[in-house]
Design a protein around this motif. Structure first.
Motif, PDB file in Angstrom:
ATOM      1  N   GLU A  76       0.821  -1.213   0.000  1.00  0.00           N
ATOM      2  CA  GLU A  76       0.000   0.000   0.000  1.00  0.00           C
ATOM      3  C   GLU A  76       0.852   1.259   0.000  1.00  0.00           C
ATOM      4  OE1 GLU A  76      -3.771   2.045   2.387  1.00  0.00           O
ATOM      5  OE2 GLU A  76      -2.863   0.180   3.131  1.00  0.00           O
ATOM      6  N   ARG A  77       1.891   1.290   0.819  1.00  0.00           N
ATOM      7  CA  ARG A  77       2.691   2.512   0.909  1.00  0.00           C
ATOM      8  C   ARG A  77       3.477   2.789  -0.369  1.00  0.00           C
ATOM      9  NH1 ARG A  77       6.592   0.083   5.540  1.00  0.00           N
ATOM     10  NH2 ARG A  77       4.596  -0.928   5.903  1.00  0.00           N
ATOM     11  N   LEU A  78       3.733   1.733  -1.148  1.00  0.00           N
ATOM     12  CA  LEU A  78       4.482   1.887  -2.397  1.00  0.00           C
ATOM     13  C   LEU A  78       3.573   1.987  -3.610  1.00  0.00           C
ATOM     14  CD1 LEU A  78       7.323  -0.749  -1.832  1.00  0.00           C
ATOM     15  CD2 LEU A  78       7.439   1.726  -1.467  1.00  0.00           C
ATOM     16  N   GLY A  79       2.290   1.780  -3.425  1.00  0.00           N
ATOM     17  CA  GLY A  79       1.366   1.788  -4.556  1.00  0.00           C
ATOM     18  C   GLY A  79       1.551   0.592  -5.470  1.00  0.00           C
ATOM     19  N   LEU A  80       1.971  -0.534  -4.913  1.00  0.00           N
ATOM     20  CA  LEU A  80       2.170  -1.725  -5.733  1.00  0.00           C
ATOM     21  C   LEU A  80       0.831  -2.338  -6.102  1.00  0.00           C
ATOM     22  CD1 LEU A  80       5.074  -3.564  -3.845  1.00  0.00           C
ATOM     23  CD2 LEU A  80       5.252  -2.010  -5.795  1.00  0.00           C
ATOM     24  N   ALA A  81       0.677  -2.667  -7.359  1.00  0.00           N
ATOM     25  CA  ALA A  81      -0.540  -3.321  -7.834  1.00  0.00           C
ATOM     26  C   ALA A  81      -0.217  -4.030  -9.143  1.00  0.00           C
ATOM     27  CB  ALA A  81      -1.664  -2.301  -8.050  1.00  0.00           C
ATOM     28  N   GLY A  82      -1.092  -4.936  -9.550  1.00  0.00           N
ATOM     29  CA  GLY A  82      -0.950  -5.593 -10.846  1.00  0.00           C
ATOM     30  C   GLY A  82       0.395  -6.250 -11.042  1.00  0.00           C
ATOM     31  N   PRO A  83       1.059  -5.995 -12.174  1.00  0.00           N
ATOM     32  CA  PRO A  83       2.346  -6.653 -12.459  1.00  0.00           C
ATOM     33  C   PRO A  83       3.410  -6.405 -11.398  1.00  0.00           C
ATOM     34  CG  PRO A  83       1.461  -5.622 -14.444  1.00  0.00           C
ATOM     35  CD  PRO A  83       0.592  -5.162 -13.302  1.00  0.00           C
ATOM     36  N   GLU A  84       3.482  -5.208 -10.867  1.00  0.00           N
ATOM     37  CA  GLU A  84       4.496  -4.917  -9.851  1.00  0.00           C
ATOM     38  C   GLU A  84       4.279  -5.755  -8.594  1.00  0.00           C
ATOM     39  OE1 GLU A  84       5.663  -0.259 -10.884  1.00  0.00           O
ATOM     40  OE2 GLU A  84       4.530  -0.738  -9.063  1.00  0.00           O
ATOM     41  N   LEU A  85       3.031  -5.923  -8.213  1.00  0.00           N
ATOM     42  CA  LEU A  85       2.738  -6.695  -7.009  1.00  0.00           C
ATOM     43  C   LEU A  85       3.059  -8.173  -7.233  1.00  0.00           C
ATOM     44  CD1 LEU A  85       1.717  -6.509  -4.154  1.00  0.00           C
ATOM     45  CD2 LEU A  85      -0.633  -6.608  -5.007  1.00  0.00           C
ATOM     46  N   ALA A  86       2.774  -8.662  -8.430  1.00  0.00           N
ATOM     47  CA  ALA A  86       3.129 -10.047  -8.760  1.00  0.00           C
ATOM     48  C   ALA A  86       4.642 -10.229  -8.760  1.00  0.00           C
ATOM     49  CB  ALA A  86       2.547 -10.425 -10.125  1.00  0.00           C
ATOM     50  N   LEU A  87       5.354  -9.291  -9.342  1.00  0.00           N
ATOM     51  CA  LEU A  87       6.813  -9.378  -9.400  1.00  0.00           C
ATOM     52  C   LEU A  87       7.427  -9.339  -8.007  1.00  0.00           C
ATOM     53  CD1 LEU A  87       9.314  -9.456 -11.288  1.00  0.00           C
ATOM     54  CD2 LEU A  87       9.329  -6.953 -11.168  1.00  0.00           C
ATOM     55  N   ALA A  88       6.882  -8.498  -7.129  1.00  0.00           N
ATOM     56  CA  ALA A  88       7.398  -8.413  -5.765  1.00  0.00           C
ATOM     57  C   ALA A  88       7.211  -9.724  -5.014  1.00  0.00           C
ATOM     58  CB  ALA A  88       6.705  -7.283  -5.011  1.00  0.00           C
ATOM     59  N   SER A  89       6.253 -10.530  -5.449  1.00  0.00           N
ATOM     60  CA  SER A  89       5.959 -11.810  -4.803  1.00  0.00           C
ATOM     61  C   SER A  89       6.632 -12.985  -5.486  1.00  0.00           C
ATOM     62  CB  SER A  89       4.437 -12.050  -4.813  1.00  0.00           C
ATOM     63  OG  SER A  89       3.744 -10.960  -4.256  1.00  0.00           O
ATOM     64  N   MET A 224      -0.921 -12.205  -8.278  1.00  0.00           N
ATOM     65  CA  MET A 224      -0.110 -13.354  -8.669  1.00  0.00           C
ATOM     66  C   MET A 224      -0.825 -14.208  -9.709  1.00  0.00           C
ATOM     67  SD  MET A 224       1.358 -14.458  -4.894  1.00  0.00           S
ATOM     68  CE  MET A 224       2.208 -15.953  -5.464  1.00  0.00           C
ATOM     69  N   ARG A 225      -2.093 -14.449  -9.508  1.00  0.00           N
ATOM     70  CA  ARG A 225      -2.845 -15.282 -10.459  1.00  0.00           C
ATOM     71  C   ARG A 225      -3.056 -14.558 -11.792  1.00  0.00           C
ATOM     72  NH1 ARG A 225      -5.475 -15.918  -5.582  1.00  0.00           N
ATOM     73  NH2 ARG A 225      -7.218 -14.561  -6.204  1.00  0.00           N
ATOM     74  N   GLU A 226      -3.331 -13.262 -11.740  1.00  0.00           N
ATOM     75  CA  GLU A 226      -3.579 -12.516 -12.970  1.00  0.00           C
ATOM     76  C   GLU A 226      -2.307 -12.339 -13.793  1.00  0.00           C
ATOM     77  OE1 GLU A 226      -5.453  -8.237 -14.501  1.00  0.00           O
ATOM     78  OE2 GLU A 226      -5.424  -8.728 -12.349  1.00  0.00           O
ATOM     79  N   HIS A 227      -1.184 -12.204 -13.121  1.00  0.00           N
ATOM     80  CA  HIS A 227       0.097 -11.982 -13.802  1.00  0.00           C
ATOM     81  C   HIS A 227       1.067 -13.107 -13.440  1.00  0.00           C
ATOM     82  CE1 HIS A 227      -1.408  -7.957 -14.778  1.00  0.00           C
ATOM     83  NE2 HIS A 227      -1.794  -7.878 -13.517  1.00  0.00           N
ATOM     84  N   ALA A 228       0.597 -14.334 -13.614  1.00  0.00           N
ATOM     85  CA  ALA A 228       1.364 -15.503 -13.181  1.00  0.00           C
ATOM     86  C   ALA A 228       2.720 -15.599 -13.863  1.00  0.00           C
ATOM     87  CB  ALA A 228       0.555 -16.774 -13.431  1.00  0.00           C
ATOM     88  N   TRP A 229       2.852 -15.034 -15.058  1.00  0.00           N
ATOM     89  CA  TRP A 229       4.129 -15.088 -15.787  1.00  0.00           C
ATOM     90  C   TRP A 229       5.225 -14.298 -15.087  1.00  0.00           C
ATOM     91  CZ3 TRP A 229       6.293 -10.656 -18.102  1.00  0.00           C
ATOM     92  CH2 TRP A 229       5.480  -9.515 -18.104  1.00  0.00           C
ATOM     93  N   LEU A 230       4.830 -13.434 -14.140  1.00  0.00           N
ATOM     94  CA  LEU A 230       5.812 -12.663 -13.374  1.00  0.00           C
ATOM     95  C   LEU A 230       6.131 -13.294 -12.027  1.00  0.00           C
ATOM     96  CD1 LEU A 230       4.568  -9.060 -14.180  1.00  0.00           C
ATOM     97  CD2 LEU A 230       6.860  -9.956 -14.661  1.00  0.00           C
ATOM     98  N   VAL A 231       5.431 -14.367 -11.685  1.00  0.00           N
ATOM     99  CA  VAL A 231       5.696 -15.044 -10.422  1.00  0.00           C
ATOM    100  C   VAL A 231       6.815 -16.070 -10.596  1.00  0.00           C
ATOM    101  CG1 VAL A 231       4.692 -16.465  -8.583  1.00  0.00           C
ATOM    102  CG2 VAL A 231       3.347 -14.637  -9.632  1.00  0.00           C
TER     103      VAL A 231
END
Length: 323
Positions: A76-89, A224-231
């Protein structure tokens, strides 16, 4: 020059895997050729224990399977969402398009790649080694950015964001403890140089069921599920499981596997010999038995998981979960 490491030393004896159980065998034409042991916990969506094999309360290192918990803590503090959130995970294979997302994420968050503490890596999709192609780059970019938002420490210490004493790491450890309900008894250094905090297999199972829920951890699971290619990467096991079966999946080095069904039923497997091979199959078999995923799910992805045994072009056996 680094000090020599005694391979027989056991400075963290409480992290030795104690009570394990047989979890899978590999058969070839009906002959049991090898066997895996490990620790397995499956919990229902309400957190109650459905399966416990081996010492599910023993301390263990979940390794990269902790990444979704870390990401949920600072998203939340970084505004992570979508591809960025998947990549961080995620733990990427290093494809060019994955490095592009990492590069853009670092630029948006104001993180200089030269300051990252993950090791440089060159994959077959890259022209030169780069920290932005590291397997754990998403976690490092996110944690480095979050660390930069922390006020200067009162003692004047200028700690790296990977120092367990850095305020961001203290926060991440506390978050792991809060979500798992387990006090972390040890801190170790992961392969990417960042700290990894001991938990328990049962505690992890109770924590990760939130990946199928709502709020912060649910948002991580959805990304993660929506952008599984980044997990992990196209054709790689975790990506295959999410794209083909709709579960949430994350492996950790040395034999950790996390698989969460859409209803929140969650399985965590720790393989005693550190092999990745049996983790996801055992988890899928248990989720099928619980009715959390359709019967036959494991069979549909068996070729991609590399568990079929061949004799020439014929399939002559397979890894078989025992639980």
């Amino acid at each position: 020059m680094p000090a020599a490491i005694d391979p027989h030393a056991s400075p963290v004896a409480d992290l030795r895997i104690a009570a394990t159980a047989p979890i899978a065998v590999v058969d070839r034409d009906g002959f049991v050729e090898s066997r895996h042991e490990g620790i397995v916990a499956m919990v229902a969506p309400d957190g109650s224990t459905l399966v416990a094999a081996g010492d599910v309360d023993a301390p263990f290192l979940a390794r990269s399977a902790l990444k979704p918990l870390f990401a949920a803590t600072i998203a939340e503090r970084l505004g992570l969402a979508g591809p960025e959130l998947a990549l961080a995970s995620g733990s990427i294979v290093g494809r060019a398009e994955q490095v592009e997302v990492a590069t853009a994420m670092a630029a948006r968050l104001g993180v200089d790649a030269a300051t990252l503490r993950c090791p440089p890596r060159r994959t077959r999709w890259m022209d030169a080694p780069s920290r932005l192609g590291a397997i754990c780059v998403g976690k490092h970019v996110a944690v480095a950015a979050a660390a930069a938002l922390v006020p200067a420490e009162e003692d004047g210490a200028d700690r790296a964001y990977t120092d367990p004493a850095h305020p961001i790491q203290v926060e991440l450890r506390a978050a792991v403890e809060q979500r798992t309900g387990v006090a972390s008894t040890a801190t170790a250094t992961d392969g990417c140089s960042a700290p990894v905090y001991a938990s328990s297999v049962l505690g992890m199972a109770r924590a990760v069921r939130g990946l199928a829920g709502d709020a912060a951890l649910g948002a991580v699971g959805a990304a993660m599920r929506e952008h599984a290619w980044l997990v992990e990467g196209p054709g790689a096991p975790d990506t295959v499981l999410m794209e083909r079966l709709g579960v949430t999946a994350k492996f950790g080095a040395e034999g950790t596997a996390v698989v969460v069904a859409p209803d929140g039923t969650a399985v965590v497997v720790k393989v005693a010999d550190g092999s990745r091979r049996p983790g996801a199959p055992v988890a899928l078999a248990l989720l099928e038995q619980a009715g959390a995923i359709p019967s036959g799910s494991l069979a549909t992805v068996a070729p991609e998981l590399g568990i079929l045994q061949h004799g020439g072009s014929a399939v002559v056996g397979s890894l078989r979960p025992l639980l």
